[in-house]
Design an enzyme around this catalytic site. Structure first.
Site, mmCIF file in Angstrom:
data_model
loop_
_atom_site.group_PDB
_atom_site.id
_atom_site.type_symbol
_atom_site.label_atom_id
_atom_site.label_comp_id
_atom_site.label_asym_id
_atom_site.label_seq_id
_atom_site.Cartn_x
_atom_site.Cartn_y
_atom_site.Cartn_z
ATOM 1 N N LYS A 28 -4.322 3.660 32.614
ATOM 2 C CA LYS A 28 -4.526 5.125 32.032
ATOM 3 C C LYS A 28 -3.317 5.459 31.133
ATOM 4 O O LYS A 28 -3.612 6.025 29.950
ATOM 5 C CB LYS A 28 -5.182 6.349 32.654
ATOM 6 C CG LYS A 28 -6.647 6.015 33.378
ATOM 7 C CD LYS A 28 -7.242 7.197 34.066
ATOM 8 C CE LYS A 28 -6.297 7.498 35.301
ATOM 9 N NZ LYS A 28 -6.049 6.859 36.343
ATOM 10 N N ARG A 103 -12.635 14.113 36.395
ATOM 11 C CA ARG A 103 -12.371 13.210 37.379
ATOM 12 C C ARG A 103 -13.701 13.394 38.504
ATOM 13 O O ARG A 103 -13.734 12.961 39.614
ATOM 14 C CB ARG A 103 -11.166 13.462 38.304
ATOM 15 C CG ARG A 103 -10.030 12.376 38.027
ATOM 16 C CD ARG A 103 -8.756 12.868 38.501
ATOM 17 N NE ARG A 103 -8.025 11.787 39.231
ATOM 18 C CZ ARG A 103 -7.020 11.365 38.339
ATOM 19 N NH1 ARG A 103 -6.808 11.716 37.163
ATOM 20 N NH2 ARG A 103 -6.546 10.270 39.015
ATOM 21 N N ARG A 142 4.570 -0.580 40.962
ATOM 22 C CA ARG A 142 5.068 0.658 40.269
ATOM 23 C C ARG A 142 5.909 1.352 41.055
ATOM 24 O O ARG A 142 6.965 2.188 40.651
ATOM 25 C CB ARG A 142 3.826 1.326 39.489
ATOM 26 C CG ARG A 142 4.358 2.555 38.643
ATOM 27 C CD ARG A 142 2.997 3.287 38.270
ATOM 28 N NE ARG A 142 2.212 3.653 39.192
ATOM 29 C CZ ARG A 142 0.883 4.301 39.043
ATOM 30 N NH1 ARG A 142 0.487 4.459 37.748
ATOM 31 N NH2 ARG A 142 0.414 4.970 39.829
ATOM 32 N N ARG A 148 6.845 7.376 42.567
ATOM 33 C CA ARG A 148 6.107 8.459 42.528
ATOM 34 C C ARG A 148 5.718 8.817 44.019
ATOM 35 O O ARG A 148 5.354 7.628 44.826
ATOM 36 C CB ARG A 148 4.828 8.121 41.767
ATOM 37 C CG ARG A 148 4.483 9.141 40.535
ATOM 38 C CD ARG A 148 3.347 8.483 39.708
ATOM 39 N NE ARG A 148 2.036 8.883 40.285
ATOM 40 C CZ ARG A 148 0.945 8.616 39.995
ATOM 41 N NH1 ARG A 148 0.963 8.215 38.696
ATOM 42 N NH2 ARG A 148 -0.136 8.862 40.348
ATOM 43 N N ARG A 159 -6.446 7.960 47.305
ATOM 44 C CA ARG A 159 -7.039 7.930 45.748
ATOM 45 C C ARG A 159 -7.862 7.006 45.477
ATOM 46 O O ARG A 159 -8.698 7.467 44.590
ATOM 47 C CB ARG A 159 -5.650 7.642 44.908
ATOM 48 C CG ARG A 159 -4.578 9.078 45.155
ATOM 49 C CD ARG A 159 -3.066 8.863 44.540
ATOM 50 N NE ARG A 159 -3.026 7.992 43.386
ATOM 51 C CZ ARG A 159 -2.003 7.119 43.254
ATOM 52 N NH1 ARG A 159 -1.088 6.918 43.887
ATOM 53 N NH2 ARG A 159 -1.836 6.684 41.796
HETATM 54 P P1 ADP Z 1 -3.786 7.995 39.237
HETATM 55 O O1 ADP Z 1 -4.820 8.118 38.446
HETATM 56 O O2 ADP Z 1 -3.027 6.701 39.225
HETATM 57 O O3 ADP Z 1 -4.038 8.482 40.708
HETATM 58 P P2 ADP Z 1 -2.917 10.579 37.821
HETATM 59 O O4 ADP Z 1 -1.466 10.615 37.380
HETATM 60 O O5 ADP Z 1 -3.925 10.555 36.857
HETATM 61 O O6 ADP Z 1 -2.748 9.004 38.653
HETATM 62 O O7 ADP Z 1 -3.242 11.762 38.927
HETATM 63 C C1 ADP Z 1 -2.515 12.024 40.017
HETATM 64 C C2 ADP Z 1 -3.011 13.140 40.827
HETATM 65 O O8 ADP Z 1 -3.017 14.294 39.914
HETATM 66 C C3 ADP Z 1 -4.229 12.956 41.500
HETATM 67 O O9 ADP Z 1 -4.265 12.044 42.432
HETATM 68 C C4 ADP Z 1 -4.755 14.500 41.761
HETATM 69 O O10 ADP Z 1 -3.973 14.750 42.752
HETATM 70 C C5 ADP Z 1 -4.247 14.974 40.635
HETATM 71 N N1 ADP Z 1 -5.050 15.113 39.254
HETATM 72 C C6 ADP Z 1 -5.161 14.501 38.194
HETATM 73 N N2 ADP Z 1 -6.226 14.683 37.251
HETATM 74 C C7 ADP Z 1 -7.137 15.370 38.166
HETATM 75 C C8 ADP Z 1 -8.189 16.105 37.768
HETATM 76 N N3 ADP Z 1 -8.942 15.907 36.500
HETATM 77 N N4 ADP Z 1 -8.662 16.782 38.830
HETATM 78 C C9 ADP Z 1 -8.236 16.940 39.844
HETATM 79 N N5 ADP Z 1 -7.136 16.459 40.095
HETATM 80 C C10 ADP Z 1 -6.368 15.702 39.337
#
Ligand code: ADP
Length: 205
Positions: A28, A103, A142, A148, A159
């Site tokens: 993404k 999400r 990664r 991270r 996740r």
């Molecule tokens: P990935 O999709 O690889 O897990 P992201 O950087 O998109 O990585 O998201 C990292 C974290 O940020 C998620 O595990 C969650 O804790 C939080 N997060 C991101 N977007 C949302 C969202 N729309 N609603 C709730 N939590 C979110």
């Protein structure tokens, strides 16, 4: 020089609002950046904005840090407060490329009500689909580079589980609304970008 001319010639710079959804490791962030640049849209990455708040140790950052470390979704009201003003402002300009939001169907429904009122509803939703073993492989690769804190095997498992339970239902939600485009995200980065651009070209024409 030719590369530049080629890119310019292919730029589809119409105003457009695009959502990018997909499991962790589906690309993404990478695709969001590339597409925003190619399409002249504003890239808004939910996870990046949250991580910036955590790093700056803001009140919002302190509120979400533990959820993120555990690989859980942060509370809806927090993510809405952080993202919506940015999304609505981008929609007033040339449009947004939003990655990592919504999400869950709850988030989608809540955001839709507000976005519809503001003329900021999405025009297309790209779903980046890839097999589980490829996702895990990419995230752990990664992890060695980016460090991270949520890229460790235990949190990655959580996740992916959260994706299956909370986020995957969005695929049907957007398919039913005629907005969904599924892209095979297990291909190489360039090919995935071209596949997404091809899908979006059909939307804007
Ligand atoms: P990935 O999709 O690889 O897990 P992201 O950087 O998109 O990585 O998201 C990292 C974290 O940020 C998620 O595990 C969650 O804790 C939080 N997060 C991101 N977007 C949302 C969202 N729309 N609603 C709730 N939590 C979110």
């Amino acid at each position: 020089m030719w590369g530049f001319a080629f890119r310019r010639a292919r730029c589809q710079c119409d105003a457009m609002n695009v959502l990018l959804i997909g499991p962790p490791g589906s690309g993404k962030g990478t695709q969001g950046e590339r597409l925003a640049q190619r399409l002249g849209l504003e890239h808004i990455a939910a996870g990046d904005l949250l991580r910036a708040e955590v790093e700056a140790d803001t009140p919002l950052g302190r509120q979400v840090a533990d959820y993120m470390r555990r690989g859980e979704l942060v509370p809806d009201d927090v993510i809405m407060k952080l993202l919506l003003p940015k999304v609505l402002a981008a929609a007033q300009r040339n449009g947004y490329l939003l990655d990592g939001f919504p999400r869950s169907v709850d988030q989608a429904v809540e955001a839709k009500a507000l976005a519809d009122q503001a003329g900021a509803a999405p025009d297309a939703v790209i779903y980046l689909d890839a097999p589980r073993d490829e996702l895990v492989r990419r995230i752990l690769a990664r992890a060695a580079i980016e460090g991270r804190p949520d890229d460790n095997p235990e949190t990655v498992h959580k996740r992916l589980q959260v994706f299956d339970e909370a986020t995957r239902p969005l695929v049907d939600y957007y398919r039913e609304r005629g907005l969904l485009h599924v892209v095979d995200a297990s291909k190489g980065e360039d090919e995935v970008t071209e596949d997404i651009l091809a899908a979006l070209a059909k939307v804007s024409s």
